[in-house]
Design a protein around this motif. Structure first.
Motif, PDB file in Angstrom:
ATOM      1  N   GLY A 138       0.818  -1.213   0.000  1.00 39.85           N
ATOM      2  CA  GLY A 138       0.000   0.000   0.000  1.00 39.85           C
ATOM      3  C   GLY A 138       0.849   1.259   0.000  1.00 39.85           C
ATOM      4  O   GLY A 138       0.565   2.223  -0.716  1.00 39.85           O
ATOM      5  N   ALA A 139       1.915   1.241   0.800  1.00 39.73           N
ATOM      6  CA  ALA A 139       2.773   2.426   0.908  1.00 39.73           C
ATOM      7  C   ALA A 139       3.446   2.715  -0.435  1.00 39.73           C
ATOM      8  O   ALA A 139       3.472   3.865  -0.893  1.00 39.73           O
ATOM      9  N   MET A 140       3.968   1.673  -1.098  1.00 38.68           N
ATOM     10  CA  MET A 140       4.662   1.887  -2.375  1.00 38.68           C
ATOM     11  C   MET A 140       3.681   2.322  -3.467  1.00 38.68           C
ATOM     12  O   MET A 140       4.010   3.162  -4.310  1.00 38.68           O
ATOM     13  N   THR A 141       2.478   1.746  -3.438  1.00 38.39           N
ATOM     14  CA  THR A 141       1.466   2.147  -4.422  1.00 38.39           C
ATOM     15  C   THR A 141       1.113   3.623  -4.231  1.00 38.39           C
ATOM     16  O   THR A 141       1.052   4.392  -5.198  1.00 38.39           O
ATOM     17  N   GLY A 142       0.902   4.021  -2.983  1.00 38.47           N
ATOM     18  CA  GLY A 142       0.563   5.414  -2.689  1.00 38.47           C
ATOM     19  C   GLY A 142       1.681   6.359  -3.097  1.00 38.47           C
ATOM     20  O   GLY A 142       1.440   7.408  -3.709  1.00 38.47           O
ATOM     21  N   LYS A 143       2.898   5.970  -2.779  1.00 34.46           N
ATOM     22  CA  LYS A 143       4.046   6.824  -3.127  1.00 34.46           C
ATOM     23  C   LYS A 143       4.176   6.952  -4.645  1.00 34.46           C
ATOM     24  O   LYS A 143       4.489   8.026  -5.161  1.00 34.46           O
ATOM     25  N   ALA A 144       3.944   5.840  -5.353  1.00 31.55           N
ATOM     26  CA  ALA A 144       4.086   5.863  -6.817  1.00 31.55           C
ATOM     27  C   ALA A 144       3.071   6.830  -7.440  1.00 31.55           C
ATOM     28  O   ALA A 144       3.408   7.613  -8.330  1.00 31.55           O
ATOM     29  N   ILE A 145       1.832   6.793  -6.929  1.00 33.72           N
ATOM     30  CA  ILE A 145       0.807   7.709  -7.458  1.00 33.72           C
ATOM     31  C   ILE A 145       1.196   9.155  -7.136  1.00 33.72           C
ATOM     32  O   ILE A 145       1.115  10.042  -7.982  1.00 33.72           O
ATOM     33  N   ALA A 146       1.621   9.384  -5.887  1.00 37.33           N
ATOM     34  CA  ALA A 146       2.000  10.740  -5.472  1.00 37.33           C
ATOM     35  C   ALA A 146       3.149  11.259  -6.339  1.00 37.33           C
ATOM     36  O   ALA A 146       3.136  12.415  -6.786  1.00 37.33           O
ATOM     37  N   LEU A 147       4.114  10.398  -6.611  1.00 39.11           N
ATOM     38  CA  LEU A 147       5.271  10.813  -7.412  1.00 39.11           C
ATOM     39  C   LEU A 147       4.848  11.109  -8.854  1.00 39.11           C
ATOM     40  O   LEU A 147       5.192  12.144  -9.415  1.00 39.11           O
ATOM     41  N   ALA A 148       4.075  10.182  -9.423  1.00 42.34           N
ATOM     42  CA  ALA A 148       3.682  10.329 -10.827  1.00 42.34           C
ATOM     43  C   ALA A 148       2.811  11.562 -11.046  1.00 42.34           C
ATOM     44  O   ALA A 148       2.899  12.219 -12.081  1.00 42.34           O
ATOM     45  N   ARG A 149       1.953  11.876 -10.056  1.00 52.60           N
ATOM     46  CA  ARG A 149       1.029  13.010 -10.234  1.00 52.60           C
ATOM     47  C   ARG A 149       1.483  14.256  -9.489  1.00 52.60           C
ATOM     48  O   ARG A 149       0.737  15.226  -9.404  1.00 52.60           O
ATOM     49  N   ASN A 150       2.668  14.197  -8.908  1.00 54.01           N
ATOM     50  CA  ASN A 150       3.212  15.338  -8.158  1.00 54.01           C
ATOM     51  C   ASN A 150       2.249  15.798  -7.046  1.00 54.01           C
ATOM     52  O   ASN A 150       1.942  16.982  -6.915  1.00 54.01           O
ATOM     53  N   LEU A 151       1.766  14.826  -6.273  1.00 49.78           N
ATOM     54  CA  LEU A 151       0.815  15.113  -5.188  1.00 49.78           C
ATOM     55  C   LEU A 151       1.502  14.931  -3.834  1.00 49.78           C
ATOM     56  O   LEU A 151       2.430  14.130  -3.718  1.00 49.78           O
ATOM     57  N   PRO A 152       1.020  15.639  -2.798  1.00 50.71           N
ATOM     58  CA  PRO A 152       1.566  15.403  -1.459  1.00 50.71           C
ATOM     59  C   PRO A 152       1.282  13.967  -1.021  1.00 50.71           C
ATOM     60  O   PRO A 152       0.211  13.420  -1.318  1.00 50.71           O
ATOM     61  N   PHE A 153       2.237  13.361  -0.299  1.00 52.56           N
ATOM     62  CA  PHE A 153       2.062  12.003   0.229  1.00 52.56           C
ATOM     63  C   PHE A 153       1.899  12.084   1.744  1.00 52.56           C
ATOM     64  O   PHE A 153       2.637  12.796   2.427  1.00 52.56           O
ATOM     65  N   LEU A 154       0.920  11.332   2.267  1.00 49.23           N
ATOM     66  CA  LEU A 154       0.654  11.329   3.702  1.00 49.23           C
ATOM     67  C   LEU A 154       0.835   9.904   4.222  1.00 49.23           C
ATOM     68  O   LEU A 154       0.095   8.997   3.835  1.00 49.23           O
ATOM     69  N   ALA A 155       1.843   9.706   5.072  1.00 49.65           N
ATOM     70  CA  ALA A 155       2.126   8.388   5.654  1.00 49.65           C
ATOM     71  C   ALA A 155       1.280   8.255   6.907  1.00 49.65           C
ATOM     72  O   ALA A 155       1.529   8.922   7.912  1.00 49.65           O
ATOM     73  N   ILE A 156       0.265   7.395   6.840  1.00 47.76           N
ATOM     74  CA  ILE A 156      -0.702   7.337   7.945  1.00 47.76           C
ATOM     75  C   ILE A 156      -0.411   6.166   8.880  1.00 47.76           C
ATOM     76  O   ILE A 156      -0.169   5.041   8.443  1.00 47.76           O
ATOM     77  N   ASN A 157      -0.466   6.459  10.176  1.00 50.38           N
ATOM     78  CA  ASN A 157      -0.424   5.414  11.199  1.00 50.38           C
ATOM     79  C   ASN A 157      -1.827   4.788  11.240  1.00 50.38           C
ATOM     80  O   ASN A 157      -2.817   5.485  11.482  1.00 50.38           O
ATOM     81  N   HIS A 158      -1.898   3.484  11.000  1.00 45.76           N
ATOM     82  CA  HIS A 158      -3.186   2.776  10.988  1.00 45.76           C
ATOM     83  C   HIS A 158      -3.989   3.056  12.265  1.00 45.76           C
ATOM     84  O   HIS A 158      -5.217   3.215  12.222  1.00 45.76           O
ATOM     85  N   LEU A 159      -3.297   3.123  13.395  1.00 42.88           N
ATOM     86  CA  LEU A 159      -3.984   3.358  14.671  1.00 42.88           C
ATOM     87  C   LEU A 159      -4.556   4.774  14.730  1.00 42.88           C
ATOM     88  O   LEU A 159      -5.608   4.997  15.334  1.00 42.88           O
ATOM     89  N   GLU A 160      -3.880   5.709  14.094  1.00 41.47           N
ATOM     90  CA  GLU A 160      -4.428   7.071  14.029  1.00 41.47           C
ATOM     91  C   GLU A 160      -5.690   7.073  13.157  1.00 41.47           C
ATOM     92  O   GLU A 160      -6.645   7.799  13.420  1.00 41.47           O
ATOM     93  N   GLY A 161      -5.686   6.225  12.129  1.00 40.53           N
ATOM     94  CA  GLY A 161      -6.900   6.076  11.317  1.00 40.53           C
ATOM     95  C   GLY A 161      -8.078   5.657  12.195  1.00 40.53           C
ATOM     96  O   GLY A 161      -9.142   6.293  12.187  1.00 40.53           O
ATOM     97  N   HIS A 162      -7.880   4.603  13.004  1.00 40.56           N
ATOM     98  CA  HIS A 162      -8.953   4.180  13.921  1.00 40.56           C
ATOM     99  C   HIS A 162      -9.296   5.319  14.899  1.00 40.56           C
ATOM    100  O   HIS A 162     -10.460   5.584  15.178  1.00 40.56           O
ATOM    101  N   ALA A 163      -8.250   5.964  15.441  1.00 37.17           N
ATOM    102  CA  ALA A 163      -8.456   6.973  16.491  1.00 37.17           C
ATOM    103  C   ALA A 163      -9.287   8.150  15.990  1.00 37.17           C
ATOM    104  O   ALA A 163     -10.085   8.709  16.735  1.00 37.17           O
ATOM    105  N   LEU A 164      -9.084   8.531  14.728  1.00 34.63           N
ATOM    106  CA  LEU A 164      -9.779   9.710  14.198  1.00 34.63           C
ATOM    107  C   LEU A 164     -11.076   9.350  13.473  1.00 34.63           C
ATOM    108  O   LEU A 164     -11.792  10.240  13.005  1.00 34.63           O
ATOM    109  N   SER A 165     -11.400   8.039  13.403  1.00 35.42           N
ATOM    110  CA  SER A 165     -12.598   7.633  12.646  1.00 35.42           C
ATOM    111  C   SER A 165     -13.868   8.269  13.217  1.00 35.42           C
ATOM    112  O   SER A 165     -14.809   8.557  12.478  1.00 35.42           O
TER     113      SER A 165
END
Ligand code: KG4
Ligand code: ZN
Length: 349
Positions: free
Chosen positions: A91-118
């Motif tokens: 997932g991380a490499m796929t996300g980075k590849a899209i961000a790089l190809a489209r020149n978009l900001p990349f956000l590395a998310i802690n899975h637990l923060e995902g649950h915490a902020l849900s």
């Protein structure tokens, strides 16, 4: 603001598109349960390969359902830990590849923060709040002060609560994943038939323990003629579920007292993570919240079990604060939410 979220840290491949007004434009989850069922648990190598097989198609589908192209996306958020590292890498490499190809900001998310902020995605909950985070790998009580700001009040000293559900289900021959299977079996059972231990109940502090409860269930099952009759299985499942709910409620009551002393304005108790999908636990925590003059917020079950909507939402929260990550961010098998609290802890993080 629109963010694409990617989640691959366990056995769900997920992609979602969320906007800054909390709209879920798409929210896709592909479960690998069938692949792992024959093994009675998740096989990391199989999980990683399955993520790789499906992630590209799922992301394309998430964009199509949201009716937008990558040109309308403002950032890419991907789970970068904690979790099974082979899957996290996909997932991380796929996300980075899209961000790089489209020149978009990349956000590395802690899975637990995902649950915490849900709960902020589902219910727009204000900081600070008390969080009971209960999942397959974690069982923690945290004060959530803000994005990236967590103070751990308690954690498990042995197993995670979801793990206890999964192992108990395996013992009872109910299959995997164990939580929903136990809940279904328990519906027909008598929760008072077996008086299983409530580990640490009545003791001070907010830590958890489930090893003793698991052993008690195993000893009960081993003493039965094999295979046990369905009525007995239902009674054991119901009694186990009741013991877990009691134990969690007791520890959470202590955490409420601590939380209220530290954050007098805080009035919200949030329960999140896969085990928060459990109806009996929700009822128990609702009663506790009422007694304690707190409000319980439990995101809908679909947002409690693993999903990419919560990852995209954590991305939106971080993007709003300018917390963007470099493409050299290294995925992490362990990544505690409160690094200060981990020393001396045996809990997985
Ligand atoms: O958050 P999650 O989907 O994945 C992790 O990050 O671990 O949590 C999965 C855990 C599993 O242990 C599963 O058995 C448990 O959540 N679970 C439940 C229920 N639904 C899922 N436990 C109890 N009752 C449920 N209804
Ligand atoms: Zn999870």
């Amino acid at each position: 603001m629109i963010v694409l979220g990617i989640e691959t840290s366990c056995d769900e491949t997920a992609a979602a598109v969320i906007d800054g007004r909390r709209q879920r434009l798409s929210d896709l989850v592909l479960s690998q349960t069938e692949l792992h069922t024959p093994y009675g648990g998740i096989v990391p190598e199989i999980a990683a390969r399955a993520h790789l097989d499906h992630i590209d198609r799922l992301i394309a589908q998430a964009l199509a359902e949201a009716r937008i192209g990558l040109d309308r996306i403002d950032a890419v958020a991907a789970t970068c830990g904690p979790g099974l590292i082979g899957g996290v890498l996909v997932g991380a490499m796929t996300g980075k590849a899209i961000a790089l190809a489209r020149n978009l900001p990349f956000l590395a998310i802690n899975h637990l923060e995902g649950h915490a902020l849900s709960a902020r995605l589902s219910d727009d909950v204000a900081f600070p709040y008390l969080l009971l985070l209960v999942s397959g790998g974690h069982c923690q009580l945290l004060a959530v002060e803000g994005v990236g700001r967590y103070a751990r009040l308690g954690t498990t000293i042995d197993d995670a609560v979801g793990e206890a559900f999964d192992k108990t289900a395996k013992l009872l021959g109910l299959g995997y994943p164990g939580g929903p299977a136990i809940e279904r079996a328990a519906a027909a059972g008598d929760p008072a038939r077996y008086d299983f231990p409530r580990p640490l109940r009545g003791r001070p502090g907010c830590d958890f323990s489930f090893a003793g409860l698991k052993t008690a269930v195993r000893q009960t099952v081993e003493a039965l003629p094999a295979p046990p009759d369905p009525g007995t299985v239902a009674d054991i499942a119901a009694s186990f579920q009741m013991a877990v709910a009691d134990a969690l409620a007791n520890r959470t009551a202590n955490a409420i007292a601590l939380f209220r002393a530290r954050y007098p304005a805080g009035r919200t108790l949030v329960v999140a993570g896969g085990v928060a999908a459990n109806t009996m636990l929700r009822q128990r925590l609702t009663a506790l919240a009422v007694q304690s003059a707190m409000t319980l917020v439990a995101p809908p079950p679909r947002l409690c079990t693993d999903n990419a909507a919560m990852i995209a939402w954590a991305g939106i929260e971080r993007l709003k604060l300018g917390l963007i990550d470099g493409l050299d961010f290294a995925p992490r098998p362990r990544w505690p939410l409160d690094p200060a609290a981990t020393q001396g802890s045996r809990a997985k993080a």
